[in-house]
Write an enzyme that holds these catalytic residues in place. Structure first.
Site, PDB file in Angstrom:
ATOM      1  CD1 TRP A 199      -2.637   1.795   0.491  1.00  0.00           C
ATOM      2  CD2 TRP A 199      -1.276   2.504   2.120  1.00  0.00           C
ATOM      3  NE1 TRP A 199      -2.958   3.102   0.777  1.00  0.00           N
ATOM      4  CE2 TRP A 199      -2.139   3.561   1.769  1.00  0.00           C
ATOM      5  CE3 TRP A 199      -0.311   2.728   3.119  1.00  0.00           C
ATOM      6  CZ2 TRP A 199      -2.088   4.814   2.375  1.00  0.00           C
ATOM      7  CZ3 TRP A 199      -0.254   3.973   3.726  1.00  0.00           C
ATOM      8  CH2 TRP A 199      -1.141   5.001   3.364  1.00  0.00           C
ATOM      9  CD  GLU A 219      -4.560  -1.427   2.234  1.00  0.00           C
ATOM     10  OE1 GLU A 219      -3.387  -1.700   2.577  1.00  0.00           O
ATOM     11  OE2 GLU A 219      -5.430  -1.042   3.037  1.00  0.00           O
ATOM     12  CG  ASP A 233      -7.396   2.802   9.918  1.00  0.00           C
ATOM     13  OD1 ASP A 233      -7.490   1.670   9.422  1.00  0.00           O
ATOM     14  OD2 ASP A 233      -6.995   3.792   9.284  1.00  0.00           O
ATOM     15  CG  HIS A 273      -8.741   1.935   2.162  1.00  0.00           C
ATOM     16  ND1 HIS A 273      -7.476   1.536   1.828  1.00  0.00           N
ATOM     17  CD2 HIS A 273      -8.637   2.462   3.411  1.00  0.00           C
ATOM     18  CE1 HIS A 273      -6.641   1.791   2.831  1.00  0.00           C
ATOM     19  NE2 HIS A 273      -7.324   2.332   3.801  1.00  0.00           N
ATOM     20  CG  HIS A 281      -5.879  -4.291   5.349  1.00  0.00           C
ATOM     21  ND1 HIS A 281      -5.006  -3.262   5.126  1.00  0.00           N
ATOM     22  CD2 HIS A 281      -5.125  -5.419   5.436  1.00  0.00           C
ATOM     23  CE1 HIS A 281      -3.769  -3.746   5.086  1.00  0.00           C
ATOM     24  NE2 HIS A 281      -3.824  -5.052   5.253  1.00  0.00           N
ATOM     25  CG  ASP A 326      -5.135  -1.276   8.358  1.00  0.00           C
ATOM     26  OD1 ASP A 326      -4.562  -0.767   9.338  1.00  0.00           O
ATOM     27  OD2 ASP A 326      -5.082  -0.790   7.209  1.00  0.00           O
ATOM     28  CG  ASP A 373      -8.841   4.719   5.948  1.00  0.00           C
ATOM     29  OD1 ASP A 373      -9.201   3.642   6.451  1.00  0.00           O
ATOM     30  OD2 ASP A 373      -7.680   4.948   5.570  1.00  0.00           O
ATOM     31  CE  LYS A 432      -6.085   6.169   3.066  1.00  0.00           C
ATOM     32  NZ  LYS A 432      -5.072   6.191   4.113  1.00  0.00           N
ATOM     33  CG  ASP A 469      -8.478  -0.792   4.806  1.00  0.00           C
ATOM     34  OD1 ASP A 469      -9.530  -0.362   5.332  1.00  0.00           O
ATOM     35  OD2 ASP A 469      -7.368  -0.738   5.372  1.00  0.00           O
TER      36      ASP A 469
HETATM   37  C1  RNT Z   1      -3.676   2.877   4.987  1.00  0.00           C
HETATM   38  C2  RNT Z   1      -3.796   1.430   4.671  1.00  0.00           C
HETATM   39  C3  RNT Z   1      -2.671   0.567   5.144  1.00  0.00           C
HETATM   40  C4  RNT Z   1      -2.157   0.959   6.502  1.00  0.00           C
HETATM   41  C5  RNT Z   1      -1.134   0.014   7.068  1.00  0.00           C
HETATM   42  C6  RNT Z   1      -0.419   0.603   8.229  1.00  0.00           C
HETATM   43  O1  RNT Z   1      -4.814   3.581   4.784  1.00  0.00           O
HETATM   44  O2  RNT Z   1      -5.000   0.949   5.153  1.00  0.00           O
HETATM   45  O3  RNT Z   1      -3.043  -0.765   5.088  1.00  0.00           O
HETATM   46  O4  RNT Z   1      -3.175   1.132   7.431  1.00  0.00           O
HETATM   47  O5  RNT Z   1      -0.294  -0.398   6.086  1.00  0.00           O
HETATM   48 ZN    ZN Z   2      -5.316  -1.161   5.121  1.00  0.00          ZN
END
Ligand code: RNT
Ligand code: ZN
Length: 418
Positions: free
Chosen positions: A187, A226, A296, A262, A286, A326, A294, A228, A259
């Site tokens: 990513w 990955e 997290d 994302h 993820h 993640d 996003d 985003k 993810d």
């Molecule tokens: C970032 C991505 C990625 C990170 C990690 C730390 O938006 O989701 O996967 O969170 O690599």
């Molecule tokens: Zn991620």
């Protein structure tokens, strides 16, 4: 532990109830036992890593909060993960970012990383019965800027190409060592804050860089890419968008990483599973929780996660979908955050596995849509939690909220002293 005496009883009743719907609970428990979750290393220290250089942060990654007790070095991080694994059932994986290498006191730039920097991790993971996964790290470095693998400046691009190639070599060694493929996630944060006019240029550069990186074939590692939607300070354009990686993954037969944070908040990530599986070999997830963006947040048992697990199980794709976590919340106890997130992920899969899928598919095939909807509704209330509690009991880990006290004790004895 008073309530444990009810666990067995409730389980027996649940087993009979599920049998009525055509579900074999014992088979479900076996599948749950085999489900590996790739635990991300970066919740333990707010995505800082252990490079002996200044980590500039940025790159769209933002851990918020300053709860005391974060892991400050490799030993602390390992101790925290060891604690976490005592509070979850099953055998799992552990996902490292390049910046968590065992660099000793040396400054090792990102284009100098070697498998040797991860020897102690491989040893530790073996002792812990964890398999390793890996991630290259584009963010938090003086050369990160807004563009890495898609940078028109060849010297910057080459630096990151070299980094990513070396990371693949590290992943290959990990895979070889553990006799199980190491999955390496790629990513990058590449993007732009405001209206971007040469979108095609950066995407074509990214494609070229990836081709160069992937030219070397490996047997013991697997790549995933990955996408985003946007990053902080990179709001208007993301080079590695979903369309980009979807195309790349399909064309080059690379796994695409989905993810959950994302995509547009109203977009259904679960609906992507059955489409992707037709065109890419496997899928990496993820598992995360976006709140407005996003962000997290710690994964919880919500509808998004349930929909995703159900889709995977309904598609019979448990062996093709890799479940990675993640999230990073620096505002609460970090060990607790891990345990909540991992247990929520397992709980969603237990519900998905317990779904009366055969009956639902039969109704659908017969055009019996009232019946299908009714059973979906009723299935929500079936005693899945009795099966989950029994899974915890069988694995000799705390049942229900009993793990709270264990996390508190670890905080008193360990993390609060940091
Ligand atoms: C970032 C991505 C990625 C990170 C990690 C730390 O938006 O989701 O996967 O969170 O690599
Ligand atoms: Zn991620």
């Amino acid at each position: 532990m008073r309530k444990n005496k009810f666990v067995q009883k409730s389980y027996e009743i649940a087993k009979e109830r599920y049998a009525e719907t055509g579900v074999n609970v014992e088979a479900v428990l076996e599948q749950l036992q085999k489900l590996q979750v790739s635990i991300h290393c970066w919740q333990a220290d707010d995505v800082t890593g252990f490079e002996n250089a200044v980590n500039l942060g940025g790159g769209g990654i933002q851990a918020t909060g300053n709860y005391p007790g974060k892991a400050r070095n490799i030993d602390e991080l390992r101790a925290d993960i060891e604690k976490v694994t005592t509070l979850i059932g099953g055998k799992h994986r552990f996902s490292l970012h390049e910046i968590y290498g065992d660099f000793g006191t040396k400054i090792v730039d990102r284009d100098e990383v070697e498998p040797a920097h991860f020897t102690s991790w491989m040893q530790w993971a073996k002792e812990q019965d964890l398999k390793l996964d890996f991630n290259s790290t584009s963010f938090g470095h003086p050369k990160s800027g807004d563009l890495t693998l898609s940078n028109p400046d060849k010297s910057v691009r080459d630096f990151w190409i070299e980094h990513t190639k070396r990371c693949r070599a590290v992943a290959e060694e990990m895979g070889k060592f553990q006799n199980d493929p190491c999955i390496m996630n790629l990513w990058i944060h590449d993007g732009s804050k405001d209206i971007t006019v040469n979108r095609y240029l950066y995407r074509s550069l990214l494609e070229k860089s990836l081709d160069e990186i992937f030219a070397q074939e490996y047997k013991n590692m697997k790549d995933c890419v990955e996408s985003k939607l946007f990053g902080i300070a990179l709001e208007s354009y993301t080079v590695g968008s979903h369309d980009f990686y979807l195309g790349y993954g399909a064309k080059k037969q690379k796994m695409v990483t989905l993810d959950m944070g994302h995509f547009h908040l109203s977009e259904s990530v679960s609906d992507k599973i059955s489409a992707l599986l037709l065109f890419t070999p496997e899928i990496m997830l993820h598992v995360s929780r976006p709140v407005r963006w996003d962000s997290d947040h710690v994964v919880i048992l919500n509808d998004d996660l349930l929909d995703l697990s159900k889709e995977i199980v309904r598609a019979g794709a448990l062996d093709k979908v890799h479940v990675g976590l993640d999230f990073f919340d620096a505002s609460i106890n970090r060990i607790g955050a891990y345990v909540i997130g991992i247990r929520a992920t397992q709980k969603s899969f237990v519900q998905a596995l317990l779904e009366p899928a055969a009956k639902l598919k039969e109704y659908e095939a017969n055009g019996q849509y009232f019946e299908r909807l009714a059973l979906i509704e009723e299935a929500k209330g079936l005693p899945w939690n009795a099966v989950w509690d029994y899974f915890c009991l069988k694995n000799n880990i705390p049942v229900g909220e009993d793990y709270i006290a264990e996390v508190q004790q670890y905080e008193r004895e360990v993390t609060s002293k940091r």
